[in-house]
Design an enzyme around this catalytic site. Structure first.
Site, mmCIF file in Angstrom:
data_model
loop_
_atom_site.group_PDB
_atom_site.id
_atom_site.type_symbol
_atom_site.label_atom_id
_atom_site.label_comp_id
_atom_site.label_asym_id
_atom_site.label_seq_id
_atom_site.Cartn_x
_atom_site.Cartn_y
_atom_site.Cartn_z
ATOM 1 N N GLU A 1 0.823 -1.202 0.000
ATOM 2 C CA GLU A 1 0.000 0.000 0.000
ATOM 3 C C GLU A 1 0.859 1.255 0.000
ATOM 4 O O GLU A 1 1.990 1.249 0.481
ATOM 5 C CB GLU A 1 -0.906 0.011 1.241
ATOM 6 C CG GLU A 1 -1.905 -1.129 1.221
ATOM 7 C CD GLU A 1 -2.793 -1.182 2.454
ATOM 8 O OE1 GLU A 1 -3.974 -1.510 2.281
ATOM 9 O OE2 GLU A 1 -2.332 -0.903 3.570
ATOM 10 N N CYS B 1 3.434 8.529 1.035
ATOM 11 C CA CYS B 1 4.033 7.602 1.989
ATOM 12 C C CYS B 1 4.140 6.266 1.255
ATOM 13 O O CYS B 1 3.124 5.728 0.801
ATOM 14 C CB CYS B 1 3.084 7.506 3.190
ATOM 15 S SG CYS B 1 3.547 6.255 4.391
ATOM 16 N N CYS C 1 6.871 -6.895 6.721
ATOM 17 C CA CYS C 1 7.987 -6.338 7.476
ATOM 18 C C CYS C 1 8.457 -7.389 8.468
ATOM 19 O O CYS C 1 7.648 -8.120 9.036
ATOM 20 C CB CYS C 1 7.543 -5.080 8.237
ATOM 21 S SG CYS C 1 8.909 -4.237 9.088
ATOM 22 N N CYS D 1 7.310 -5.205 15.359
ATOM 23 C CA CYS D 1 6.862 -4.271 16.404
ATOM 24 C C CYS D 1 5.407 -4.622 16.735
ATOM 25 O O CYS D 1 4.557 -4.656 15.839
ATOM 26 C CB CYS D 1 6.988 -2.831 15.928
ATOM 27 S SG CYS D 1 8.682 -2.407 15.462
ATOM 28 N N CYS E 1 2.227 -2.491 15.489
ATOM 29 C CA CYS E 1 2.139 -2.120 14.073
ATOM 30 C C CYS E 1 1.489 -3.241 13.278
ATOM 31 O O CYS E 1 1.894 -4.407 13.381
ATOM 32 C CB CYS E 1 3.542 -1.835 13.534
ATOM 33 S SG CYS E 1 3.603 -1.570 11.758
#
Ligand code: SAH
Length: 383
Positions: A113, A126, A133, A137, A140
């Site tokens: 995205e 962005c 990923c 974390c 997130c």
């Protein structure tokens, strides 16, 4: 405590997962590389410049519109230089059209995205640097599903070029029609895909026809804090803004919120940030998601203030965007105000980020390619 994630700082290092990369695209190459490729195809080298001018200068990617190229070679050049990398699955808008999120399917089915944000004086996009990923974390959304693969240089650049085209079409009411800022705050850890991200930055800042011609200082690379890669970035002749996702001023809490802290501690990551600031002259942006009763205590504000006082730093507080199933919530506004007050009293410049795109799950930490799970990103408003 979360276990230490695998960190392929160099995607080409032994052990880094090899995944299906997309076909080569002109944005993977500098202009000299494009000329060499075009020559190999039996065309005069200057055609590389012509196609590049369409793509980067005029934001045109349809070969039928490239009427300065001989009809016979148009399709062939476009096939070789401009293969389609991003297949739009869905575009969502909110904030009266000033925020737009694009969901793309890549050639191997991966989903990523990007978000465009229009302001009165500028347009920011962005962009994502990885599909998924690996940094894990816990607050997130992207971190929950793990890493699928690194994006290619052109897959990264094309998000910005595509959205620059959207901006140029004038649909972002109340904003200038020109894309001016790019932040690497979408999906992925940019410094874990180092070579491709740096090449992408070079394309974004090179003047047309080599690149998009953005100003270096209008590009922000946001990282969990991969210390060797921060030092390496400082040694490139680039002065992009570094954003460091700190989220806690003490190792005990940061070990949990940003698991890579188990490898590089708060003091080490801040030292790397100050080295970056010294080398580039750029103020480092310290990102801090305000999480209710987790990292928002007055004593943590004071500790953060002591760590940052007198440094070339700015604190960006991000109200937590709770992700589905999360046990955490955003800090109440009075707590946030007190946190800001204490930081400012310590002499640290501090702002609170606006929460653009929350109702389309396009805000920080919400990018999770919901198509994958069949959930409708527009269905769950968190605003
Ligand atoms: N991997 C990079 C860039 C991607 S995230 C990094 O971590 O910096 C961009 C920013 O959004 C980071 O500061 C990240 O910590 C923050 N973020 C992630 N999830 C969030 C959430 N749920 N609410 C608010 N901010 C979040």
């Amino acid at each position: 405590m979360t276990s230490l994630p695998l960190i392929p700082v160099d995607p080409d290092a032994p052990g880094a997962r090899r995944a299906a990369m997309p076909p080569q695209h002109l944005a993977d190459l500098d202009l000299a590389g494009r000329k060499a490729l075009v020559t190999e195809l039996g065309e005069p080298a200057f055609r590389a410049g012509q196609v590049s001018t369409h793509y980067f200068g005029r934001l045109v990617r349809d070969p039928a519109l490239m009427t300065d190229l001989p009809a016979a070679s148009r399709e062939r050049l476009a096939d070789q230089l401009l293969p389609r990398l991003l297949n739009p699955v869905r575009e969502l808008a909110c904030d009266e059209g000033a925020t737009r999120k694009a969901l793309w399917r890549l050639h191997d089915g991966s989903l990523v995205e990007s978000v465009l944000m229009g302001y009165p004086d500028r347009i920011t996009v962005c962009i994502s640097s990885q599909a998924g990923c690996g940094m894990a974390c816990p607050f997130c959304a992207t971190g929950q599903a793990g890493l699928t693969r690194n994006l290619s240089t052109a897959e990264i650049v094309d998000q910005a070029v595509y959205l620059a085209g959207v901006a140029a079409s004038g649909v972002v009411a109340g904003s200038p029609p020109r894309l001016s800022h790019v932040v690497f705050m979408g999906m992925g850890e940019p410094l874990a895909n180092y070579n491709r991200v740096v090449a992408a930055i070079r394309r974004l800042v090179a003047p047309a026809p080599e690149g998009l011609g953005l100003s270096q200082r209008h590009i922000t690379v946001s990282t969990v804090g991969l210390v060797p890669a921060i030092h390496r970035l400082a040694s490139e002749d680039l002065s992009v803004t570094l954003a460091l996702s700190l989220h806690a001023p003490d190792d005990e809490l940061r070990d949990e919120l940003v698991p890579v802290n188990q490898r590089w501690k708060v003091s080490e990551v801040l030292d790397a940030a100050w080295a970056y600031a010294a080398r580039t002259g750029r103020r480092v942006s310290i990102e801090y998601a305000m999480i209710k009763d987790v990292n928002d205590q007055p004593w943590r504000a004071d500790l953060l203030g002591r760590l940052l006082a007198g440094k070339l730093a700015h604190v960006n507080l991000i109200p937590l965007n709770p992700t589905p199933g999360s046990r955490w919530d955003a800090s109440p506004k009075p707590v946030e105000r007190e946190f800001v007050r204490r930081l400012r009293d310590a002499g640290v410049s501090t702002t609170v980020r606006d929460t653009r795109g929350r109702e389309i799950d396009g805000a920080c930490g919400q990018l999770a390619a919901a198509e994958d799970t069949g959930t409708d990103p527009a269905g769950e408003s968190s605003a």
